[in-house]
Enzyme design. Structure first.
Site, mmCIF file in Angstrom:
data_model
loop_
_atom_site.group_PDB
_atom_site.id
_atom_site.type_symbol
_atom_site.label_atom_id
_atom_site.label_comp_id
_atom_site.label_asym_id
_atom_site.label_seq_id
_atom_site.Cartn_x
_atom_site.Cartn_y
_atom_site.Cartn_z
ATOM 1 N N SER A 1 61.843 39.154 76.568
ATOM 2 C CA SER A 1 61.831 40.618 76.425
ATOM 3 C C SER A 1 62.761 41.257 77.442
ATOM 4 C CB SER A 1 60.432 41.221 76.495
ATOM 5 O OG SER A 1 60.470 42.531 75.950
ATOM 6 N N HIS B 1 64.807 51.066 88.223
ATOM 7 C CA HIS B 1 65.538 52.303 88.506
ATOM 8 C C HIS B 1 65.176 52.686 89.936
ATOM 9 C CE1 HIS B 1 66.187 52.572 84.185
ATOM 10 N NE2 HIS B 1 64.907 52.268 84.062
ATOM 11 N N CYS C 1 57.025 38.408 76.325
ATOM 12 C CA CYS C 1 56.297 37.994 75.130
ATOM 13 C C CYS C 1 55.666 36.624 75.352
ATOM 14 C CB CYS C 1 57.243 37.924 73.938
ATOM 15 S SG CYS C 1 57.986 39.513 73.532
#
EC number: 4.1.1.50
Length: 125
Positions: A61, A66, A81
Site C-alpha cells: 500500500s 508531511h 494490506c
C-alpha cells in the site's frame, strides 16, 4: 481483514530532521523495511522556506509523511494490506528517528463490506 491503517501525529520533533529531505528519504526507506513492506517507489519534495512531503509506494500500500519544521510537527500515514506487515513498527521507527517528544497513534483495521456484514450484529425486530 484487508489491512491495517496507522495514523501518527508526531509533536516536538527535531526541527532540522523534519526539514532534511535526504534524511527523511533514508528514514522512510528504513521504516518500510522495518514494517516488513516492499518499497516500490519513493517520491519526496522539499518546500520553501521549509517542510518536506514524502510518499512511499509499497507493494502492500503506502507510507506518507508531511512535515512542518517550524512547528516541530509531522503527520504520518501508513497503510499496509494483509497480515504479514507491521505498520506500527514503521511508526515507532519514525517516532524515534524524528526525536518526537510527544505523539498520538491511531490504528485500525480496514475491512471489506462482506467482512463488516458478518461482524455487525443486527438486533432482532
Amino acid at each position: 481483514m484487508v489491512g491495517k491503517h496507522c495514523i501518527l501525529e508526531l509533536y516536538d520533533c527535531d526541527h532540522a530532521k523534519l526539514n532534511d529531505e535526504a534524511f527523511l528519504r533514508t528514514t522512510i526507506t528504513t521504516a518500510a523495511k522495518r514494517a516488513g513492506a516492499t518499497l516500490l517507489n519513493l517520491i519526496t519534495h522539499r518546500f520553501e522556506p521549509q517542510g518536506v512531503t514524502g510518499l512511499a509506494l509499497l507493494a502492500e500500500s503506502h507510507l506518507s509523511i508531511h512535515t512542518w519544521p517550524e512547528n516541530g510537527y509531522a503527520a504520518v500515514d501508513v497503510f499496509t494490506c494483509g497480515d504479514q506487515t507491521m505498520p506500527e513498527q514503521a511508526c515507532e521507527l519514525l517516532r524515534q528517528e524524528l526525536g518526537a517528544k510527544n505523539h498520538a497513534l491511531k490504528s485500525f483495521q480496514r475491512e471489506t463490506p462482506a467482512a463488516l456484514a458478518t461482524a455487525v450484529r443486527h438486533p432482532k425486530a
